[in-house]
Design a protein around this motif. Structure first.
Motif, PDB file in Angstrom:
ATOM      1  N   LYS A   1     -19.654  18.976   9.374  1.00 45.76           N
ATOM      2  CA  LYS A   1     -20.343  18.571  10.602  1.00 45.76           C
ATOM      3  C   LYS A   1     -19.701  17.322  11.197  1.00 45.76           C
ATOM      4  O   LYS A   1     -19.547  17.213  12.421  1.00 45.76           O
ATOM      5  CB  LYS A   1     -21.820  18.313  10.300  1.00 45.76           C
ATOM      6  CG  LYS A   1     -22.650  19.567  10.095  1.00 45.76           C
ATOM      7  CD  LYS A   1     -24.095  19.251   9.771  1.00 45.76           C
ATOM      8  CE  LYS A   1     -24.800  18.650  10.968  1.00 45.76           C
ATOM      9  NZ  LYS A   1     -26.227  18.398  10.685  1.00 45.76           N
ATOM     10  N   ASP A   2     -19.319  16.390  10.330  1.00 51.20           N
ATOM     11  CA  ASP A   2     -18.650  15.172  10.798  1.00 51.20           C
ATOM     12  C   ASP A   2     -17.352  15.515  11.530  1.00 51.20           C
ATOM     13  O   ASP A   2     -17.056  14.966  12.589  1.00 51.20           O
ATOM     14  CB  ASP A   2     -18.329  14.258   9.603  1.00 51.20           C
ATOM     15  CG  ASP A   2     -19.125  12.957   9.668  1.00 51.20           C
ATOM     16  OD1 ASP A   2     -20.106  12.907  10.428  1.00 51.20           O
ATOM     17  OD2 ASP A   2     -18.757  11.995   8.967  1.00 51.20           O
ATOM     18  N   LEU A   3     -16.575  16.415  10.941  1.00 55.37           N
ATOM     19  CA  LEU A   3     -15.262  16.736  11.515  1.00 55.37           C
ATOM     20  C   LEU A   3     -15.384  17.573  12.787  1.00 55.37           C
ATOM     21  O   LEU A   3     -14.427  17.676  13.560  1.00 55.37           O
ATOM     22  CB  LEU A   3     -14.409  17.471  10.474  1.00 55.37           C
ATOM     23  CG  LEU A   3     -14.042  16.651   9.229  1.00 55.37           C
ATOM     24  CD1 LEU A   3     -13.200  17.474   8.268  1.00 55.37           C
ATOM     25  CD2 LEU A   3     -13.316  15.360   9.591  1.00 55.37           C
ATOM     26  N   PHE A   4     -16.563  18.158  13.016  1.00 60.51           N
ATOM     27  CA  PHE A   4     -16.760  18.929  14.237  1.00 60.51           C
ATOM     28  C   PHE A   4     -17.133  18.057  15.431  1.00 60.51           C
ATOM     29  O   PHE A   4     -17.172  18.546  16.566  1.00 60.51           O
ATOM     30  CB  PHE A   4     -17.835  20.008  14.023  1.00 60.51           C
ATOM     31  CG  PHE A   4     -17.256  21.373  13.868  1.00 60.51           C
ATOM     32  CD1 PHE A   4     -16.851  22.099  14.980  1.00 60.51           C
ATOM     33  CD2 PHE A   4     -17.085  21.944  12.622  1.00 60.51           C
ATOM     34  CE1 PHE A   4     -16.292  23.364  14.843  1.00 60.51           C
ATOM     35  CE2 PHE A   4     -16.538  23.205  12.474  1.00 60.51           C
ATOM     36  CZ  PHE A   4     -16.131  23.918  13.592  1.00 60.51           C
ATOM     37  N   HIS A   5     -17.421  16.802  15.179  1.00 65.30           N
ATOM     38  CA  HIS A   5     -17.691  15.910  16.308  1.00 65.30           C
ATOM     39  C   HIS A   5     -16.430  15.786  17.164  1.00 65.30           C
ATOM     40  O   HIS A   5     -15.318  15.974  16.698  1.00 65.30           O
ATOM     41  CB  HIS A   5     -18.106  14.517  15.813  1.00 65.30           C
ATOM     42  CG  HIS A   5     -19.531  14.435  15.367  1.00 65.30           C
ATOM     43  ND1 HIS A   5     -19.913  14.669  14.071  1.00 65.30           N
ATOM     44  CD2 HIS A   5     -20.671  14.143  16.051  1.00 65.30           C
ATOM     45  CE1 HIS A   5     -21.222  14.520  13.960  1.00 65.30           C
ATOM     46  NE2 HIS A   5     -21.710  14.207  15.150  1.00 65.30           N
ATOM     47  N   ILE A   6     -16.627  15.446  18.420  1.00 63.77           N
ATOM     48  CA  ILE A   6     -15.489  15.195  19.320  1.00 63.77           C
ATOM     49  C   ILE A   6     -15.597  13.748  19.804  1.00 63.77           C
ATOM     50  O   ILE A   6     -16.510  13.412  20.554  1.00 63.77           O
ATOM     51  CB  ILE A   6     -15.510  16.151  20.535  1.00 63.77           C
ATOM     52  CG1 ILE A   6     -15.458  17.607  20.048  1.00 63.77           C
ATOM     53  CG2 ILE A   6     -14.334  15.864  21.462  1.00 63.77           C
ATOM     54  CD1 ILE A   6     -15.604  18.622  21.159  1.00 63.77           C
ATOM     55  N   PRO A   7     -14.680  12.875  19.400  1.00 65.52           N
ATOM     56  CA  PRO A   7     -13.639  13.124  18.389  1.00 65.52           C
ATOM     57  C   PRO A   7     -14.251  13.221  16.986  1.00 65.52           C
ATOM     58  O   PRO A   7     -15.405  12.835  16.796  1.00 65.52           O
ATOM     59  CB  PRO A   7     -12.744  11.883  18.515  1.00 65.52           C
ATOM     60  CG  PRO A   7     -13.684  10.800  18.945  1.00 65.52           C
ATOM     61  CD  PRO A   7     -14.684  11.466  19.877  1.00 65.52           C
ATOM     62  N   PRO A   8     -13.473  13.698  16.015  1.00 63.60           N
ATOM     63  CA  PRO A   8     -14.001  13.799  14.641  1.00 63.60           C
ATOM     64  C   PRO A   8     -14.560  12.478  14.144  1.00 63.60           C
ATOM     65  O   PRO A   8     -14.013  11.407  14.424  1.00 63.60           O
ATOM     66  CB  PRO A   8     -12.771  14.218  13.828  1.00 63.60           C
ATOM     67  CG  PRO A   8     -11.898  14.924  14.813  1.00 63.60           C
ATOM     68  CD  PRO A   8     -12.097  14.188  16.113  1.00 63.60           C
ATOM     69  N   SER A   9     -15.663  12.565  13.425  1.00 65.29           N
ATOM     70  CA  SER A   9     -16.326  11.370  12.907  1.00 65.29           C
ATOM     71  C   SER A   9     -16.100  11.263  11.392  1.00 65.29           C
ATOM     72  O   SER A   9     -15.903  12.268  10.714  1.00 65.29           O
ATOM     73  CB  SER A   9     -17.821  11.449  13.207  1.00 65.29           C
ATOM     74  OG  SER A   9     -18.526  10.437  12.529  1.00 65.29           O
ATOM     75  N   TYR A  10     -16.162  10.036  10.916  1.00 70.41           N
ATOM     76  CA  TYR A  10     -15.993   9.813   9.463  1.00 70.41           C
ATOM     77  C   TYR A  10     -17.105   8.894   8.949  1.00 70.41           C
ATOM     78  O   TYR A  10     -16.906   8.090   8.054  1.00 70.41           O
ATOM     79  CB  TYR A  10     -14.618   9.189   9.177  1.00 70.41           C
ATOM     80  CG  TYR A  10     -13.462  10.065   9.604  1.00 70.41           C
ATOM     81  CD1 TYR A  10     -12.948  11.041   8.757  1.00 70.41           C
ATOM     82  CD2 TYR A  10     -12.893   9.939  10.868  1.00 70.41           C
ATOM     83  CE1 TYR A  10     -11.900  11.866   9.141  1.00 70.41           C
ATOM     84  CE2 TYR A  10     -11.841  10.756  11.267  1.00 70.41           C
ATOM     85  CZ  TYR A  10     -11.354  11.714  10.402  1.00 70.41           C
ATOM     86  OH  TYR A  10     -10.315  12.522  10.791  1.00 70.41           O
ATOM     87  N   LYS A  11     -18.273   9.028   9.550  1.00 72.38           N
ATOM     88  CA  LYS A  11     -19.353   8.078   9.261  1.00 72.38           C
ATOM     89  C   LYS A  11     -20.299   8.534   8.156  1.00 72.38           C
ATOM     90  O   LYS A  11     -20.932   7.717   7.509  1.00 72.38           O
ATOM     91  CB  LYS A  11     -20.162   7.817  10.540  1.00 72.38           C
ATOM     92  CG  LYS A  11     -19.372   7.074  11.610  1.00 72.38           C
ATOM     93  CD  LYS A  11     -20.212   6.852  12.863  1.00 72.38           C
ATOM     94  CE  LYS A  11     -19.385   6.117  13.928  1.00 72.38           C
ATOM     95  NZ  LYS A  11     -20.161   5.939  15.186  1.00 72.38           N
ATOM     96  N   SER A  12     -20.437   9.821   7.948  1.00 74.11           N
ATOM     97  CA  SER A  12     -21.402  10.311   6.947  1.00 74.11           C
ATOM     98  C   SER A  12     -20.979   9.912   5.539  1.00 74.11           C
ATOM     99  O   SER A  12     -19.791   9.761   5.239  1.00 74.11           O
ATOM    100  CB  SER A  12     -21.521  11.832   7.029  1.00 74.11           C
ATOM    101  OG  SER A  12     -22.100  12.220   8.246  1.00 74.11           O
ATOM    102  N   THR A  13     -21.969   9.739   4.697  1.00 71.24           N
ATOM    103  CA  THR A  13     -21.690   9.448   3.287  1.00 71.24           C
ATOM    104  C   THR A  13     -22.374  10.509   2.424  1.00 71.24           C
ATOM    105  O   THR A  13     -23.504  10.922   2.712  1.00 71.24           O
ATOM    106  CB  THR A  13     -22.211   8.060   2.874  1.00 71.24           C
ATOM    107  OG1 THR A  13     -23.628   8.005   3.114  1.00 71.24           O
ATOM    108  CG2 THR A  13     -21.518   6.961   3.661  1.00 71.24           C
ATOM    109  N   VAL A  14     -21.686  10.953   1.408  1.00 73.51           N
ATOM    110  CA  VAL A  14     -22.269  11.910   0.456  1.00 73.51           C
ATOM    111  C   VAL A  14     -21.965  11.424  -0.951  1.00 73.51           C
ATOM    112  O   VAL A  14     -21.032  10.650  -1.167  1.00 73.51           O
ATOM    113  CB  VAL A  14     -21.702  13.336   0.639  1.00 73.51           C
ATOM    114  CG1 VAL A  14     -22.030  13.876   2.012  1.00 73.51           C
ATOM    115  CG2 VAL A  14     -20.205  13.378   0.382  1.00 73.51           C
ATOM    116  N   THR A  15     -22.783  11.865  -1.883  1.00 75.74           N
ATOM    117  CA  THR A  15     -22.528  11.583  -3.299  1.00 75.74           C
ATOM    118  C   THR A  15     -21.885  12.807  -3.909  1.00 75.74           C
ATOM    119  O   THR A  15     -22.440  13.916  -3.828  1.00 75.74           O
ATOM    120  CB  THR A  15     -23.836  11.266  -4.048  1.00 75.74           C
ATOM    121  OG1 THR A  15     -24.465  10.144  -3.427  1.00 75.74           O
ATOM    122  CG2 THR A  15     -23.561  10.945  -5.510  1.00 75.74           C
TER     123      THR A  15
END
Length: 524
Positions: free
Chosen positions: A426-440
């Motif tokens: 979902k992050d990479l589908f943003h325009i422009p791609p986003s790198y904000k989400s965090t996962v464990t």
């Protein structure tokens, strides 16, 4: 040789002499000669020799040798008595020698005797830590394999039990200095034990201390050497060393050197890696390590080049949708397999490093390549949704013991993996791609959440990528009639393959490379 009565008589002479005991050298010599007698005489000698030892410095060597003879006696009760009294000989310059003797005695197979040796070593450690370490490391560096092995295990288990007043900064510095000498020529198991010893030292808990340990591991990993994926020992060494380095990394202690090496040398050879342990998914282990390290990567010299290598490897595990026949059915015989565990690791690593070059997908790739990537992402995401729904349905309402079955444990892990991938896509589908989400990462411990509860914040992992206008199917958004078969790891443990003896070291070969100059050194 003296009788029991003569031993008692000479003991009485020494005991009654009080402050003048040192003048009765002949009486003490009689007691020393008791080690040549029978069982009763030896038992008395084992008790009497240490009692008056300090009063006869000129007979120190003879007394220690006599007690040592008793420590090697055939009668186990005599040996135990003699060992129990050894700490009384640990005075002044004799202490390192006593430590050396006790270290050699660790090779005993008698459990009671072994415990006495351990207690005696701990006892003299509290008298003089530096002197005791001198004896221990002397045997680690030069002793027999069984002695070396047990001395290292003694340090790894007993050091942490000693109080701060014993393990001073100077003592810890000595441990580090001597350990570095040993690390020039070690087996994999020994290396793991020494990292346990060193990482437990208070003086190495600081940022600079952790950095020192990372440098030690990097040296052992031989990151300057050419990587040989076909050599199981070479692969094993790298993985073992990286496993030791991972817990040391933080926002202040960077993993850049290791991440760079993995991107440049390991990823391009991922499919040709030779596993050092039967049954181990070596590719997944490598990708897990890379994912864990990627969070703490600092400024990378060849960031764009390495990010492209990571991106290219990710594409290998993110298939294009299958071609459709004229009747709308799949032209191929089966759907591509979605290898969720691999993709979680690669996507997470790409997401972490991509933050450092956020325009990589938009500015560094040509339009055709970016379009291809988004087709793959969308295909993967749609298959993911089907799989997530199936997993949620299978786990719905299950709690407690029901979740502890092997089948459900695997499903819980699979749900973590698929949720993580979903968030990152979902992050990479943003325009422009986003790198904000965090996962464990799925294999890392997380806060327990009751499966089957109403989803709130968790819903961030259950939606599809942002949809465009629903104007009929397009090539880059084909309908998936059947959920693709997914491959995920059923290995629920966290990197514990090193427990299985991954290094096949032996007496004839100890070292990880040609750094050691002793005959026991193993050449990898």
């Amino acid at each position: 040789m003296p009788t029991v009565e003569e031993l008692y008589r000479n003991y009485g002479i020494l005991a009654d002499a009080t402050e003048q005991v040192g003048q009765h050298k002949d009486a003490y010599q009689v007691i020393l000669d008791g080690v040549k007698g029978g069982t009763k005489e030896k038992r008395l000698a084992a008790q009497f020799i240490p009692k008056f030892f300090k009063h006869f410095p000129e007979l120190a060597d003879s007394a220690i040798n006599a007690q040592l003879d008793l420590c090697e006696d055939e009668d186990v009760s005599i040996r135990r008595q003699a060992i129990k009294e050894l700490p009384q000989f640990a005075t002044g310059e004799n202490l390192p020698r006593v430590a050396d003797i006790l270290t050699q005695l660790l090779q005993t197979d008698d459990s009671a005797e072994f415990n006495l040796v351990n207690n005696a070593l701990l006892s003299i450690f509290k008298m003089d830590a530096k002197g005791t370490l001198g004896g221990l490391f002397s045997q680690i560096l030069q002793g027999e394999d069984i002695v070396r092995e047990r001395a290292i295990k003694f340090l790894s288990t007993k050091l942490k039990t000693l109080p701060d007043e014993v393990l001073t900064k100077e003592v810890e510095e000595l441990i580090l200095t001597e350990s570095k000498k040993v690390l020039e020529d070690v087996t994999g198991e020994e290396f793991v034990l020494f990292m346990k010893i060193l990482s437990g030292l208070k003086s190495l808990q600081t940022v600079s201390g952790r950095q020192q340990l990372v440098e030690l591991v990097a040296e052992q990993a031989d990151l300057e050497q050419t990587f040989n994926p076909a050599d199981p020992d070479c692969v094993d060494r790298l993985l073992q060393c990286t496993r030791q380095a991972v817990p040391l990394f933080s926002k202040n202690v960077h993993s850049t050197r290791f991440v760079t090496y993995f991107c440049e040398h390991v990823l391009p050879n991922l499919s040709s890696l030779t596993t050092p342990v039967e049954g181990l998914d070596i590719q997944l282990e490598v990708l897990k390590l890379l994912a864990e390290m990627s969070s703490f990567c600092g400024d990378m010299e060849k960031l764009e080049t390495n990010l492209r290598k990571l991106f290219d490897k990710l594409l290998e595990y993110m298939p294009l949708p299958p071609e459709e026949a004229e009747n709308g059915e799949n032209a191929g015989n089966e759907e591509p397999k979605l290898q969720f565990s691999y993709v979680e690791c690669l996507l997470y690593s790409f997401h972490q490093l991509g933050r450092k070059l956020p325009d990589f997908l938009t500015a560094k790739l040509n339009a055709e390549k970016l379009k291809d990537f988004k087709i793959r992402l969308q295909y993967f995401a749609r298959g993911l949704q089907v799989y997530i729904r199936q997993l949620r349905l299978a786990l719905q309402g299950k709690t407690g013991e029901a979740l502890k079955t092997d089948e459900n444990k695997i499903k819980v892990v699979a749900l973590k993996i698929t949720n993580n991938i979903n968030v990152l896509i979902k992050d990479l589908f943003h325009i422009p791609p986003s790198y904000k989400s965090t996962v464990t990462l799925s294999w890392k411990p997380v806060q327990k959440v009751e499966i089957g509860q109403k989803r709130a914040a968790e819903d961030t992992t259950s939606g599809s990528p942002p949809k465009k206008s629903p104007a009929g199917p397009k090539r880059d958004a084909r309908q998936i009639y059947n959920p693709p078969s997914g491959k995920y790891s059923s290995n629920l443990s966290n990197f514990n393959y090193e427990q299985r003896g991954a290094f096949r070291g032996s007496r004839s070969g100890r070292g990880w490379g040609a750094r050691g100059n002793r005959s026991r050194g193993r050449l990898y």
